[in-house]
Motif scaffolding. Structure first.
Motif, PDB file in Angstrom:
ATOM      1  N   GLN A 227       0.815  -1.219   0.000  1.00 11.57           N
ATOM      2  CA  GLN A 227       0.000   0.000   0.000  1.00 11.57           C
ATOM      3  C   GLN A 227       0.849   1.270   0.000  1.00 11.57           C
ATOM      4  N   LEU A 228       2.117   1.119   0.378  1.00 16.50           N
ATOM      5  CA  LEU A 228       3.017   2.273   0.389  1.00 16.50           C
ATOM      6  C   LEU A 228       3.938   2.306  -0.816  1.00 16.50           C
ATOM      7  N   GLU A 229       4.342   1.124  -1.269  1.00 14.16           N
ATOM      8  CA  GLU A 229       5.451   1.085  -2.229  1.00 14.16           C
ATOM      9  C   GLU A 229       5.148   0.330  -3.521  1.00 14.16           C
ATOM     10  N   GLY A 230       3.972  -0.311  -3.633  1.00 12.20           N
ATOM     11  CA  GLY A 230       3.684  -1.113  -4.809  1.00 12.20           C
ATOM     12  C   GLY A 230       4.722  -2.204  -4.979  1.00 12.20           C
ATOM     13  N   SER A 231       4.685  -2.884  -6.114  1.00 10.45           N
ATOM     14  CA  SER A 231       5.731  -3.858  -6.440  1.00 10.45           C
ATOM     15  C   SER A 231       5.478  -4.341  -7.848  1.00 10.45           C
ATOM     16  N   PRO A 232       6.511  -4.296  -8.736  1.00  7.16           N
ATOM     17  CA  PRO A 232       6.285  -4.676 -10.136  1.00  7.16           C
ATOM     18  C   PRO A 232       5.861  -6.129 -10.311  1.00  7.16           C
ATOM     19  N   ASN A 233       6.220  -6.987  -9.363  1.00  8.93           N
ATOM     20  CA  ASN A 233       5.917  -8.420  -9.551  1.00  8.93           C
ATOM     21  C   ASN A 233       4.736  -8.911  -8.731  1.00  8.93           C
ATOM     22  N   ALA A 234       3.984  -7.983  -8.164  1.00 10.45           N
ATOM     23  CA  ALA A 234       2.848  -8.406  -7.337  1.00 10.45           C
ATOM     24  C   ALA A 234       1.604  -8.623  -8.193  1.00 10.45           C
ATOM     25  N   ASP A 235       0.786  -9.581  -7.778  1.00 11.65           N
ATOM     26  CA  ASP A 235      -0.483  -9.852  -8.475  1.00 11.65           C
ATOM     27  C   ASP A 235      -1.332  -8.581  -8.576  1.00 11.65           C
ATOM     28  N   TRP A 236      -1.337  -7.782  -7.499  1.00 11.66           N
ATOM     29  CA  TRP A 236      -2.233  -6.630  -7.424  1.00 11.66           C
ATOM     30  C   TRP A 236      -1.854  -5.535  -8.417  1.00 11.66           C
ATOM     31  N   SER A 237      -0.563  -5.484  -8.819  1.00 14.28           N
ATOM     32  CA  SER A 237      -0.116  -4.403  -9.718  1.00 14.28           C
ATOM     33  C   SER A 237      -0.857  -4.440 -11.045  1.00 14.28           C
ATOM     34  N   THR A 238      -1.182  -5.643 -11.506  1.00 14.91           N
ATOM     35  CA  THR A 238      -1.910  -5.722 -12.768  1.00 14.91           C
ATOM     36  C   THR A 238      -3.419  -5.848 -12.544  1.00 14.91           C
ATOM     37  N   TRP A 239      -3.791  -6.142 -11.328  1.00 21.61           N
ATOM     38  CA  TRP A 239      -5.213  -6.334 -11.008  1.00 21.61           C
ATOM     39  C   TRP A 239      -5.961  -5.000 -11.056  1.00 21.61           C
ATOM     40  N   ASP A 240      -5.366  -3.939 -10.488  1.00 18.57           N
ATOM     41  CA  ASP A 240      -6.071  -2.663 -10.394  1.00 18.57           C
ATOM     42  C   ASP A 240      -5.474  -1.663 -11.381  1.00 18.57           C
ATOM     43  N   PRO A 241      -6.237  -1.265 -12.415  1.00 14.08           N
ATOM     44  CA  PRO A 241      -5.701  -0.358 -13.441  1.00 14.08           C
ATOM     45  C   PRO A 241      -5.213   0.981 -12.879  1.00 14.08           C
ATOM     46  N   VAL A 242      -5.781   1.401 -11.746  1.00  9.80           N
ATOM     47  CA  VAL A 242      -5.346   2.662 -11.124  1.00  9.80           C
ATOM     48  C   VAL A 242      -3.826   2.668 -10.918  1.00  9.80           C
ATOM     49  N   LEU A 243      -3.286   1.471 -10.665  1.00  7.66           N
ATOM     50  CA  LEU A 243      -1.871   1.396 -10.299  1.00  7.66           C
ATOM     51  C   LEU A 243      -0.932   1.610 -11.479  1.00  7.66           C
ATOM     52  N   SER A 244      -1.462   1.541 -12.706  1.00  6.86           N
ATOM     53  CA  SER A 244      -0.548   1.753 -13.835  1.00  6.86           C
ATOM     54  C   SER A 244      -0.049   3.204 -13.859  1.00  6.86           C
ATOM     55  N   ASP A 245      -0.826   4.133 -13.295  1.00  2.00           N
ATOM     56  CA  ASP A 245      -0.374   5.526 -13.243  1.00  2.00           C
ATOM     57  C   ASP A 245       0.531   5.811 -12.041  1.00  2.00           C
ATOM     58  N   ILE A 246       0.421   5.018 -11.001  1.00  2.00           N
ATOM     59  CA  ILE A 246       1.215   5.294  -9.787  1.00  2.00           C
ATOM     60  C   ILE A 246       1.835   3.986  -9.270  1.00  2.00           C
ATOM     61  N   PRO A 247       2.673   3.342 -10.090  1.00  2.00           N
ATOM     62  CA  PRO A 247       3.178   2.017  -9.680  1.00  2.00           C
ATOM     63  C   PRO A 247       3.967   2.029  -8.375  1.00  2.00           C
ATOM     64  N   GLU A 248       4.604   3.169  -8.063  1.00  2.00           N
ATOM     65  CA  GLU A 248       5.379   3.201  -6.806  1.00  2.00           C
ATOM     66  C   GLU A 248       4.575   3.800  -5.650  1.00  2.00           C
ATOM     67  N   ILE A 249       3.355   4.122  -5.928  1.00  2.00           N
ATOM     68  CA  ILE A 249       2.385   4.660  -4.953  1.00  2.00           C
ATOM     69  C   ILE A 249       2.953   5.882  -4.220  1.00  2.00           C
ATOM     70  N   THR A 250       3.502   5.720  -2.999  1.00  2.00           N
ATOM     71  CA  THR A 250       4.042   6.913  -2.313  1.00  2.00           C
ATOM     72  C   THR A 250       5.563   6.984  -2.456  1.00  2.00           C
ATOM     73  N   ASN A 251       6.125   6.026  -3.200  1.00  2.00           N
ATOM     74  CA  ASN A 251       7.582   5.934  -3.362  1.00  2.00           C
ATOM     75  C   ASN A 251       8.289   5.605  -2.034  1.00  2.00           C
ATOM     76  N   HIS A 252       7.583   4.979  -1.156  1.00  2.00           N
ATOM     77  CA  HIS A 252       8.146   4.641   0.160  1.00  2.00           C
ATOM     78  C   HIS A 252       9.375   3.738   0.039  1.00  2.00           C
ATOM     79  N   TYR A 253       9.377   2.869  -0.990  1.00  2.00           N
ATOM     80  CA  TYR A 253      10.510   1.931  -1.107  1.00  2.00           C
ATOM     81  C   TYR A 253      11.824   2.708  -1.244  1.00  2.00           C
ATOM     82  N   ALA A 254      11.758   3.859  -1.904  1.00  2.00           N
ATOM     83  CA  ALA A 254      12.977   4.656  -2.093  1.00  2.00           C
ATOM     84  C   ALA A 254      13.232   5.590  -0.905  1.00  2.00           C
ATOM     85  N   VAL A 255      12.158   6.136  -0.319  1.00  2.00           N
ATOM     86  CA  VAL A 255      12.370   7.168   0.718  1.00  2.00           C
ATOM     87  C   VAL A 255      12.008   6.663   2.124  1.00  2.00           C
ATOM     88  N   PHE A 256      12.121   5.349   2.300  1.00  4.57           N
ATOM     89  CA  PHE A 256      11.675   4.771   3.581  1.00  4.57           C
ATOM     90  C   PHE A 256      12.415   5.360   4.782  1.00  4.57           C
TER      91      PHE A 256
END
Ligand code: BGC
Length: 424
Positions: A28-57
């Motif tokens: 919910q914070l960082e998305g993930s390119p290999n997660a099932d949910w990334s392709t499940w919800d089209p909203v995520l194609s515009d914000i794949p890194e969501i809050t970019n938490h993975y980079a700015v944790f």
């Protein structure tokens, strides 16, 4: 701080070692390119890194320090750890270890969730929960994590198993998107078998580990009290949603009974496989019998007590938290409120919600109930599974264009609440 929310000077019922926390989940914070949910919800194609938490944790973890919490519940994104069935991503493992190390350096106790709704895509495609092989795949991942990550004592194997089953196998609104009762029952058996076995694995590596699931609990009410069908639905929902898991941990048997259908009994190796019990509580749900709806039931949120409805239409019902704590206490185990929070743009409403629920926890402590921790959901605004990015559960607001974080008065209030209630 919210006007009128200052605390009177008085003796707090919270013990010194009470765990004041924040709960988040990785995807919910960082998305993930290999997660099932990334392709499940089209909203995520515009914000794949969501809050970019993975980079700015590192910056986000500083917010925990700012709040003064002493515990932090977060999850590991399995699809980052094992992007392919035969690949362990050591860098991803090191990333989560760094989170743990930073928390320890801040004197914050980590609570790690192994499974918070998402899966690696390969898992969902080849070994979904209704296939027996799912158990072995999950346990390999569990063993890898438990044998590699250092300095974690609190583990949650599954977040909200019933939400996975209802959403994924009965309602079809989350992956794998099925509406298939026989498969739901097999998936139930496999998920809970995985928990039971994971419990043993975790204890093999970490003898003093504290292991649980986080169970979503709700209060149910009949839409019309005079209607016997609504009352029957309430009774069944309460039994199934709140109690059947608790009973299964006591007996090793799930007994599922719905109105007008046969009783299903499923044996699972989970008797006593818990060291504490994690309760996620948000709302009360009114149930209305409607023969034209799926399974004859319509869910309603009504603002009966006048506390208001949240951004996503949920009723605010603080008293319900005491009810579910009482239900959970039948396990005779320490209870942690592993999630409690509100989706709203209105920080003052968030403050009130938090105060009301923490007051309920305090009353439960005074009544002798064994609650050991309270984790507010959540740190910063994030991706909400069915509602996208506008639900706004965060103590810190996120501007999803710039990805900047801004403290709200609810963050200030939580910090204050922790300080004032921790006073002996
Ligand atoms: C889930 C969270 C979710 C929250 C609000 C909980 O059921 O564990 O992932 O964001 O509810 O819907």
């Amino acid at each position: 701080m919210a006007i009128g929310m200052q605390e009177p000077t008085r003796k707090s019922a919270f013990p010194e070692d009470f765990q004041w926390g924040i709960a988040t989940s990785a995807f919910q914070l960082e998305g993930s390119p290999n997660a099932d949910w990334s392709t499940w919800d089209p909203v995520l194609s515009d914000i794949p890194e969501i809050t970019n938490h993975y980079a700015v944790f590192r910056e986000d973890l500083k917010l925990l320090k700012e709040l003064g919490v002493n515990s932090y519940r977060f999850s590991i994104e399995w699809s980052r750890i094992q992007p392919r069935p035969d690949t362990w991503d050591e860098e991803a493992i090191a990333h989560y270890q760094e989170i743990i190390d930073i928390l320890r350096s801040y004197n914050i106790e980590p609570m790690v969730t192994l499974h918070h709704f998402t899966h690696p895509r390969w898992f969902l495609e080849r070994y979904p929960w209704h296939r027996t092989a799912s158990v072995e795949k999950f346990l390999r991942y569990t063993e890898k994590m438990v044998s590699t990550l250092r300095n974690v004592r609190y583990w949650i194997t599954f977040n909200e198993p019933y939400v996975i089953l209802i959403g994924g196998y009965l309602d079809g609104c989350i992956p794998p998107g099925l509406r298939d009762v026989p498969r739901a029952l097999v998936a139930l058996k496999n998920i809970f078998t995985s928990h039971g076995k994971a419990y043993d694995i975790i204890h093999r590596y970490i003898p003093d580990a504290q292991v649980s699931i986080a169970h979503n609990m709700s209060v149910f009410a009949p839409w019309k009290k005079w209607n016997p069908f609504d009352r029957l639905l309430k009774k069944s929902a309460n039994h199934f949603y709140n109690h059947s898991i608790i009973n299964a941990f006591r007996t090793g048997v799930f007994i599922v009974k719905f109105p007008f259908s046969r009783v299903v009994q499923i044996e699972v190796p989970i008797k006593d496989k818990l060291d504490f019990f994690g309760v996620n509580y948000y709302t009360r749900i009114h149930l209305r019998f409607n023969p034209f709806k799926k399974m004859g039931v319509e869910l309603r949120h009504l603002d009966i007590d006048g506390h208001g409805l949240t951004n996503i239409g949920w009723e605010v019902h603080p008293r319900g938290l005491a009810k579910v704590i009482r239900y959970a206490s039948r396990l005779n185990l320490p209870i942690f409120i592993t999630e409690n929070g509100i989706a709203t743009h209105d920080a003052e409403m968030k403050v009130t919600y938090m105060k009301q629920h923490v007051d309920v926890v305090e009353r439960c402590l005074k009544d002798g109930l064994d609650v050991r921790g309270y984790f507010y959901w959540t740190l910063i605004d994030n991706y909400e599974w069915l509602q996208g990015i506008d639900a706004r559960f965060g103590l810190y607001r996120v501007d999803f264009k710039t990805l900047k974080r801004y403290p709200t008065s609810a963050a200030t209030y939580y910090a204050y609440l922790i300080q004032s209630r921790s006073k002996i």
